[in-house]
Design a protein around this motif. Structure first.
Motif, PDB file in Angstrom:
ATOM      1  N   GLY A 219     -12.026  -3.267  12.514  1.00  0.00           N
ATOM      2  CA  GLY A 219     -10.831  -3.424  12.130  1.00  0.00           C
ATOM      3  C   GLY A 219      -9.890  -2.415  11.871  1.00  0.00           C
ATOM      4  O   GLY A 219      -8.844  -2.473  11.169  1.00  0.00           O
ATOM      5  N   ALA A 220     -10.270  -1.226  12.470  1.00  0.00           N
ATOM      6  CA  ALA A 220      -9.633  -0.003  12.101  1.00  0.00           C
ATOM      7  C   ALA A 220      -8.216  -0.061  13.017  1.00  0.00           C
ATOM      8  O   ALA A 220      -7.975  -0.878  13.890  1.00  0.00           O
ATOM      9  CB  ALA A 220     -10.144   1.236  12.559  1.00  0.00           C
ATOM     10  N   VAL A 221      -7.099   0.603  12.628  1.00  0.00           N
ATOM     11  CA  VAL A 221      -5.790   0.562  13.047  1.00  0.00           C
ATOM     12  C   VAL A 221      -5.612   1.947  13.786  1.00  0.00           C
ATOM     13  O   VAL A 221      -5.818   3.135  13.226  1.00  0.00           O
ATOM     14  CB  VAL A 221      -4.817   0.187  12.075  1.00  0.00           C
ATOM     15  CG1 VAL A 221      -3.279   0.416  12.462  1.00  0.00           C
ATOM     16  CG2 VAL A 221      -4.791  -0.986  11.210  1.00  0.00           C
ATOM     17  N   LEU A 222      -4.917   1.692  15.023  1.00  0.00           N
ATOM     18  CA  LEU A 222      -4.535   2.866  15.738  1.00  0.00           C
ATOM     19  C   LEU A 222      -2.899   2.931  15.688  1.00  0.00           C
ATOM     20  O   LEU A 222      -2.408   2.317  16.181  1.00  0.00           O
ATOM     21  CB  LEU A 222      -5.159   2.862  17.249  1.00  0.00           C
ATOM     22  CG  LEU A 222      -4.573   4.086  18.253  1.00  0.00           C
ATOM     23  CD1 LEU A 222      -5.073   5.417  17.637  1.00  0.00           C
ATOM     24  CD2 LEU A 222      -5.136   3.775  19.569  1.00  0.00           C
ATOM     25  N   LEU A 223      -2.527   4.003  15.234  1.00  0.00           N
ATOM     26  CA  LEU A 223      -1.209   4.306  14.957  1.00  0.00           C
ATOM     27  C   LEU A 223      -0.739   5.645  15.979  1.00  0.00           C
ATOM     28  O   LEU A 223      -1.509   6.423  16.050  1.00  0.00           O
ATOM     29  CB  LEU A 223      -0.682   4.632  13.647  1.00  0.00           C
ATOM     30  CG  LEU A 223       0.540   5.379  13.396  1.00  0.00           C
ATOM     31  CD1 LEU A 223       1.702   4.310  13.641  1.00  0.00           C
ATOM     32  CD2 LEU A 223       0.707   5.893  11.889  1.00  0.00           C
ATOM     33  N   VAL A 224       0.058   5.301  16.876  1.00  0.00           N
ATOM     34  CA  VAL A 224       0.753   6.345  17.709  1.00  0.00           C
ATOM     35  C   VAL A 224       1.914   7.127  17.160  1.00  0.00           C
ATOM     36  O   VAL A 224       2.839   6.023  17.017  1.00  0.00           O
ATOM     37  CB  VAL A 224       0.668   5.717  19.212  1.00  0.00           C
ATOM     38  CG1 VAL A 224       1.374   7.068  20.104  1.00  0.00           C
ATOM     39  CG2 VAL A 224      -0.663   5.314  19.761  1.00  0.00           C
ATOM     40  N   ALA A 225       2.302   8.150  17.085  1.00  0.00           N
ATOM     41  CA  ALA A 225       3.096   9.032  16.631  1.00  0.00           C
ATOM     42  C   ALA A 225       3.826   9.556  17.833  1.00  0.00           C
ATOM     43  O   ALA A 225       3.231  10.565  18.299  1.00  0.00           O
ATOM     44  CB  ALA A 225       3.074   9.783  15.485  1.00  0.00           C
ATOM     45  N   LEU A 226       4.937   9.190  17.970  1.00  0.00           N
ATOM     46  CA  LEU A 226       5.732  10.156  19.213  1.00  0.00           C
ATOM     47  C   LEU A 226       6.493  11.037  18.828  1.00  0.00           C
ATOM     48  O   LEU A 226       7.401  11.312  17.921  1.00  0.00           O
ATOM     49  CB  LEU A 226       6.765   8.786  19.933  1.00  0.00           C
ATOM     50  CG  LEU A 226       6.123   7.783  20.529  1.00  0.00           C
ATOM     51  CD1 LEU A 226       7.240   6.960  21.129  1.00  0.00           C
ATOM     52  CD2 LEU A 226       5.045   8.018  21.647  1.00  0.00           C
ATOM     53  N   ARG A 227       6.268  11.995  19.464  1.00  0.00           N
ATOM     54  CA  ARG A 227       7.108  13.512  19.306  1.00  0.00           C
ATOM     55  C   ARG A 227       8.080  13.700  20.664  1.00  0.00           C
ATOM     56  O   ARG A 227       7.610  12.937  21.779  1.00  0.00           O
ATOM     57  CB  ARG A 227       5.957  14.514  19.335  1.00  0.00           C
ATOM     58  CG  ARG A 227       4.939  14.648  18.510  1.00  0.00           C
ATOM     59  CD  ARG A 227       4.823  15.151  17.111  1.00  0.00           C
ATOM     60  NE  ARG A 227       5.813  16.266  16.865  1.00  0.00           N
ATOM     61  CZ  ARG A 227       5.385  17.640  16.749  1.00  0.00           C
ATOM     62  NH1 ARG A 227       4.286  17.970  16.982  1.00  0.00           N
ATOM     63  NH2 ARG A 227       6.343  18.559  16.485  1.00  0.00           N
ATOM     64  N   THR A 228       9.171  14.266  20.176  1.00  0.00           N
ATOM     65  CA  THR A 228      10.040  14.553  21.549  1.00  0.00           C
ATOM     66  C   THR A 228       9.851  15.691  22.071  1.00  0.00           C
ATOM     67  O   THR A 228       9.929  16.563  21.607  1.00  0.00           O
ATOM     68  CB  THR A 228      11.534  14.413  21.029  1.00  0.00           C
ATOM     69  OG1 THR A 228      11.517  12.996  20.484  1.00  0.00           O
ATOM     70  CG2 THR A 228      12.492  14.648  22.268  1.00  0.00           C
TER      71      THR A 228
END
Length: 129
Positions: free
Chosen positions: A52-61
């Motif tokens: 049930g874990a969530v994968l969040l991806v944070a985009l850098r530029t």
């Protein structure tokens, strides 16, 4: 499902870190999206402690992006293993990183920079033939 709904605001991303479900954060450029990026995110997904874990991806530029941040966000959001995507400025990134425990953060920027250098070298070699 319109995967663009997986693109969230920075405030929502910080709330995920404090939420009841385990969440992991992967940061990177994803400019351009390569098969190696997909494999990395799949490894992160499979390393999460519970289903049930969530994968969040944070985009850098990156310094000289090929694609704008919205295009990169939409491509990453379309990946099945990714639950949410957020794009952040550097100051916002620091706040998000502080919200997550260190053991739930995977920094991919260095690998992405190396892959981009290799891709550029490959293209230059192909053009010089």
């Amino acid at each position: 499902m319109d995967t663009r709904n997986k693109i969230i605001a920075p405030e929502e991303a910080c709330a995920l870190a404090r939420g009841p479900r385990n969440a992991a954060l992967a940061t990177g450029y994803f400019d351009v999206l390569l098969a190696a990026h997909v494999r990395e995110l799949d490894q992160v997904r499979h390393s999460l402690p519970d289903a049930g874990a969530v994968l969040l991806v944070a985009l850098r530029t990156p310094e000289q992006p090929l694609l704008d941040v919205r295009a990169r966000a939409e491509m990453v959001a379309a990946l099945a293993m990714v639950d949410y995507v957020v794009s952040l400025e550097d100051r916002q990134m620091e706040s998000l990183l502080a919200a997550f425990p260190a053991e739930r953060i995977v920094r991919l920027e260095a690998a992405h920079e190396q892959r981009m250098r290799e891709l550029i070298q490959h293209v230059h070699r192909r053009q010089s033939r």
